[in-house]
Design an enzyme around this catalytic site. Structure first.
Site, PDB file in Angstrom:
ATOM      1  N   ILE A  22      12.594  -1.168   4.141  1.00 17.45           N
ATOM      2  CA  ILE A  22      11.233  -0.927   4.725  1.00 17.45           C
ATOM      3  C   ILE A  22      10.541  -2.056   5.386  1.00 17.45           C
ATOM      4  O   ILE A  22      10.240  -2.820   5.932  1.00 17.45           O
ATOM      5  CB  ILE A  22      10.654   0.740   3.690  1.00 17.45           C
ATOM      6  CG1 ILE A  22      11.357   1.574   4.512  1.00 17.45           C
ATOM      7  CG2 ILE A  22       8.570   0.513   4.225  1.00 17.45           C
ATOM      8  CD1 ILE A  22      11.021   1.968   3.317  1.00 17.45           C
ATOM      9  N   ASN A  95       4.391  -4.170  -0.978  1.00 13.60           N
ATOM     10  CA  ASN A  95       5.659  -3.268  -0.554  1.00 13.60           C
ATOM     11  C   ASN A  95       6.971  -2.728  -1.452  1.00 13.60           C
ATOM     12  O   ASN A  95       7.312  -2.471  -1.790  1.00 13.60           O
ATOM     13  CB  ASN A  95       6.351  -3.171   0.744  1.00 13.60           C
ATOM     14  CG  ASN A  95       7.575  -2.700   1.081  1.00 13.60           C
ATOM     15  OD1 ASN A  95       8.097  -1.932   0.887  1.00 13.60           O
ATOM     16  ND2 ASN A  95       8.649  -4.165   0.980  1.00 13.60           N
ATOM     17  N   GLY A  99      12.769   3.538  -8.144  1.00 13.86           N
ATOM     18  CA  GLY A  99      12.523   4.451  -8.721  1.00 13.86           C
ATOM     19  C   GLY A  99      14.452   4.847  -8.729  1.00 13.86           C
ATOM     20  O   GLY A  99      14.776   5.054  -7.768  1.00 13.86           O
ATOM     21  N   SER A 147       4.368   6.386  -2.169  1.00 12.83           N
ATOM     22  CA  SER A 147       5.569   7.669  -1.902  1.00 12.83           C
ATOM     23  C   SER A 147       5.155   8.949  -1.813  1.00 12.83           C
ATOM     24  O   SER A 147       4.229   8.745  -2.714  1.00 12.83           O
ATOM     25  CB  SER A 147       6.753   7.198  -2.988  1.00 12.83           C
ATOM     26  OG  SER A 147       7.636   8.339  -3.473  1.00 12.83           O
ATOM     27  N   TYR A 160       8.835   6.806 -11.921  1.00 16.64           N
ATOM     28  CA  TYR A 160       8.591   6.532 -10.747  1.00 16.64           C
ATOM     29  C   TYR A 160       7.585   7.079  -9.598  1.00 16.64           C
ATOM     30  O   TYR A 160       6.261   6.301  -9.400  1.00 16.64           O
ATOM     31  CB  TYR A 160       9.910   6.411  -9.567  1.00 16.64           C
ATOM     32  CG  TYR A 160       9.644   5.990  -8.377  1.00 16.64           C
ATOM     33  CD1 TYR A 160       9.880   4.747  -7.958  1.00 16.64           C
ATOM     34  CD2 TYR A 160       9.983   7.060  -7.268  1.00 16.64           C
ATOM     35  CE1 TYR A 160       9.222   4.793  -6.410  1.00 16.64           C
ATOM     36  CE2 TYR A 160       9.655   7.321  -6.439  1.00 16.64           C
ATOM     37  CZ  TYR A 160       9.410   5.592  -5.490  1.00 16.64           C
ATOM     38  OH  TYR A 160       9.550   4.944  -4.141  1.00 16.64           O
TER      39      TYR A 160
HETATM   40  N1  LIG Z   1      13.355   3.974   0.995  1.00 12.52           N
HETATM   41  C1  LIG Z   1      12.951   5.570   0.711  1.00 12.52           C
HETATM   42  O1  LIG Z   1      13.330   6.982   0.539  1.00 12.52           O
HETATM   43  C2  LIG Z   1      11.482   5.059   0.195  1.00 12.52           C
HETATM   44  C3  LIG Z   1      10.398   6.197   0.765  1.00 12.52           C
HETATM   45  C4  LIG Z   1       9.051   5.806  -0.553  1.00 12.52           C
HETATM   46  C5  LIG Z   1       8.799   5.387  -0.798  1.00 12.52           C
HETATM   47  N2  LIG Z   1       9.919   4.235  -0.815  1.00 12.52           N
HETATM   48  C6  LIG Z   1       9.174   2.741  -1.202  1.00 12.52           C
HETATM   49  O2  LIG Z   1       8.775   2.010  -0.422  1.00 12.52           O
HETATM   50  C7  LIG Z   1       9.622   0.561  -0.706  1.00 12.52           C
HETATM   51  C8  LIG Z   1      10.880  -0.226   0.054  1.00 12.52           C
HETATM   52  O3  LIG Z   1      11.719   0.965  -0.004  1.00 12.52           O
HETATM   53  P1  LIG Z   1      13.182   0.555   0.720  1.00 12.52           P
HETATM   54  O4  LIG Z   1      13.510   1.824   0.668  1.00 12.52           O
HETATM   55  O5  LIG Z   1      13.067  -0.532   1.549  1.00 12.52           O
HETATM   56  O6  LIG Z   1      13.800   0.119  -0.849  1.00 12.52           O
HETATM   57  P2  LIG Z   1      14.918  -1.455  -1.031  1.00 12.52           P
HETATM   58  O7  LIG Z   1      15.282  -0.950  -2.039  1.00 12.52           O
HETATM   59  O8  LIG Z   1      15.005  -1.530   0.729  1.00 12.52           O
HETATM   60  O9  LIG Z   1      13.855  -3.301  -1.083  1.00 12.52           O
HETATM   61  C9  LIG Z   1      13.193  -3.248  -1.696  1.00 12.52           C
HETATM   62  C10 LIG Z   1      13.248  -4.210  -1.920  1.00 12.52           C
HETATM   63  O10 LIG Z   1      12.330  -4.799  -3.115  1.00 12.52           O
HETATM   64  C11 LIG Z   1      13.063  -5.884  -3.993  1.00 12.52           C
HETATM   65  N3  LIG Z   1      12.745  -5.991  -5.041  1.00 12.52           N
HETATM   66  C12 LIG Z   1      13.338  -5.441  -6.136  1.00 12.52           C
HETATM   67  N4  LIG Z   1      12.423  -5.606  -7.270  1.00 12.52           N
HETATM   68  C13 LIG Z   1      11.482  -6.301  -7.048  1.00 12.52           C
HETATM   69  C14 LIG Z   1      11.143  -7.319  -7.920  1.00 12.52           C
HETATM   70  N5  LIG Z   1      10.262  -7.580  -9.420  1.00 12.52           N
HETATM   71  N6  LIG Z   1      10.476  -8.422  -7.053  1.00 12.52           N
HETATM   72  C15 LIG Z   1      10.492  -8.545  -5.886  1.00 12.52           C
HETATM   73  N7  LIG Z   1      11.555  -8.248  -5.203  1.00 12.52           N
HETATM   74  C16 LIG Z   1      11.821  -6.873  -5.756  1.00 12.52           C
HETATM   75  C17 LIG Z   1      14.524  -5.921  -3.863  1.00 12.52           C
HETATM   76  O11 LIG Z   1      15.262  -6.892  -3.258  1.00 12.52           O
HETATM   77  C18 LIG Z   1      14.239  -5.262  -2.251  1.00 12.52           C
HETATM   78  O12 LIG Z   1      14.682  -6.354  -1.263  1.00 12.52           O
HETATM   79  C19 LIG Z   1       9.292   0.731  -1.990  1.00 12.52           C
HETATM   80  O13 LIG Z   1       8.077   0.881  -3.208  1.00 12.52           O
HETATM   81  C20 LIG Z   1       9.678   2.215  -2.426  1.00 12.52           C
HETATM   82  O14 LIG Z   1       9.074   2.861  -3.830  1.00 12.52           O
HETATM   83  C21 LIG Z   1      11.081   4.147  -0.383  1.00 12.52           C
END
Ligand SMILES: NC(=O)c1ccc[n+]([C@@H]2O[C@H](COP(=O)([O-])OP(=O)(O)OC[C@H]3O[C@@H](n4cnc5c(N)ncnc54)[C@H](O)[C@@H]3O)[C@@H](O)[C@H]2O)c1
Length: 263
Positions: A22, A95, A99, A147, A160
Site C-alpha cells: 500500500i 502507513n 498484525g 484497519s 493488532y
Molecule cells: N493489506 C491489508 O489487507 C491491510 C488491511 C488493513 C490495514 N492495512 C494497513 O495498511 C498498512 C500497509 O499494509 P500493507 O498491506 O502495504 O503491508 P506490507 O507488509 O506490504 O507493507 C508494510 C511495510 O512496512 C514496513 N515495516 C514494517 N515494520 C517497520 C518498521 N518498524 N519501520 C519501518 N517500516 C516497517 C515493511 O518493511 C513493509 O515494507 C499497514 O498499516 C497495515 O496495517 C493493510
C-alpha cells in the site's frame, strides 16, 4: 478544471512503509499527481527500488530512506533528511503497520505493547516531529493507515486490532488540536492484496477467497484502491476534511440486516 484540485504539484510527502504494497502504490500515485515523495521503510532496498521505479516512470524527484519507525532517533533522521533534500514537509502518510493471527487469550504483555508501539506510538512520534514543519505549509495534512479490524470486534487479531482502534481515537485528538493548519484523517482499510504478507499473517488462499466472496464488491482491494484515497485526502479537494475515518473496504463491513436464505 475539476481534476486540478487533486494535483499535488509543489507538495513534499513522506510515506512510511513505502517498500510495501500500500505504501509503495501510494508513493507512486502521489508522484503521478505531482508530489515529491520521500519513501521510508525498514527495508531500505525495497524503498530505494520503488523510489527508482517512480522517478523513472514519472520524472519526479524522490528520496528513499531506511527507517525503523519504532526508533525515535531514526524518525528524527527521516525528518532531517527530508528537509535537507526538499526544504519542507507538506504531508505525512503514517502507513507502517503489521498484525497477525493471535488467539484471543494467547497474547503476552510484551506482545501487546510491541504491537501498540509499531502500529500506533510510532506514528504519534513521527507526527510530533513533523508538526512544526507541516504548520508552515498550506493545506498540510497527516493521513494514517487504519484497519477494518480497528473498528469491528476482531478477536482473532487482538493485539493488532487494539492498536488500530487506538489509532482512530488518537487521530481524532490530533485533528481537534491541529486545525486549521494541519488536517488529520484515517483511512480504514479493508482486506488488500499485499502478496505474501497476508499469508504470513495467518491466512491461506481458501480463506482469502471466502473473504473476498463476502465483500459487496466480490474482490479484495488492490493497493492502488487505497492509494487513490490517500491522493484525495492529501489534495486540495479535501481541504475541508479533517478528523474523519474514510472507509475503503469494498463494502467489506456491510452485512444485510434482513438476511435471505442464501446468507
Ligand atoms: N493489506 C491489508 O489487507 C491491510 C488491511 C488493513 C490495514 N492495512 C494497513 O495498511 C498498512 C500497509 O499494509 P500493507 O498491506 O502495504 O503491508 P506490507 O507488509 O506490504 O507493507 C508494510 C511495510 O512496512 C514496513 N515495516 C514494517 N515494520 C517497520 C518498521 N518498524 N519501520 C519501518 N517500516 C516497517 C515493511 O518493511 C513493509 O515494507 C499497514 O498499516 C497495515 O496495517 C493493510
Amino acid at each position: 478544471m475539476a481534476l486540478d484540485i487533486f494535483s499535488l504539484k509543489n507538495y513534499v510527502v513522506i510515506v512510511t512503509g513505502a517498500g510495501g504494497a500500500i505504501g509503495g502504490a501510494t508513493a507512486e500515485v502521489l508522484a503521478e499527481a505531482g508530489a515529491k515523495v520521500v519513501l521510508s521503510d525498514l527495508n531500505g532496498d525495497a524503498a530505494q527500488a520503488k523510489a527508482d521505479e517512480i522517478t523513472q516512470a514519472t520524472g519526479q524527484e524522490t528520496l528513499a530512506i531506511k527507517t525503523d519507525v519504532t526508533d525515535e532517533a531514526q524518525l528524527q533522521d527521516l525528518v532531517d533528511a527530508t528537509l535537507n533534500k526538499f526544504g519542507k514537509i507538506t504531508a505525512l502518510i503514517n502507513n507502517v503497520g503489521w498484525g497477525e493471527y493471535t488467539p484471543l487469550w494467547g497474547v503476552s504483555t510484551d506482545y501487546m505493547v510491541k504491537s501498540y508501539i509499531l502500529n500506533t506510538v510510532s506514528s504519534y512520534n513521527l507526527t510530533k516531529l513533523c508538526m512544526p514543519h507541516l504548520k508552515k505549509e498550506p493545506n498540510a495534512s497527516v493521513t494514517f493507515s487504519g484497519s477494518m479490524v480497528g473498528i469491528t470486534p476482531s478477536p482473532e487479531f487482538i493485539a493488532y486490532s487494539n492498536a488500530k482502534a487506538a489509532l482512530v481515537n488518537m487521530v481524532r485528538s490530533m485533528a481537534a488540536m491541529s486545525g486549521p493548519e494541519v488536517r488529520c484523517n484515517t483511512i480504514v482499510i479493508g482486506s488488500v492484496d499485499n502478496g505474501a504478507a497476508t499469508l504470513d499473517a495467518g491466512y491461506d488462499e481458501a480463506m482469502l477467497k471466502r473473504l473476498a466472496d463476502a465483500f459487496v464488491m466480490k474482490r479484495r482491494g488492490m493497493p492502488r484502491d487505497i492509494a487513490h484515497a490517500f491522493n484525495y485526502l492529501v489534495s486540495p479537494a479535501a481541504s475541508w476534511v479533517t478528523g474523519i475515518e474514510l472507509r475503503v473496504d469494498g463494502g467489506g463491513s456491510y452485512k444485510s440486516k434482513m438476511p435471505t436464505s442464501d446468507d
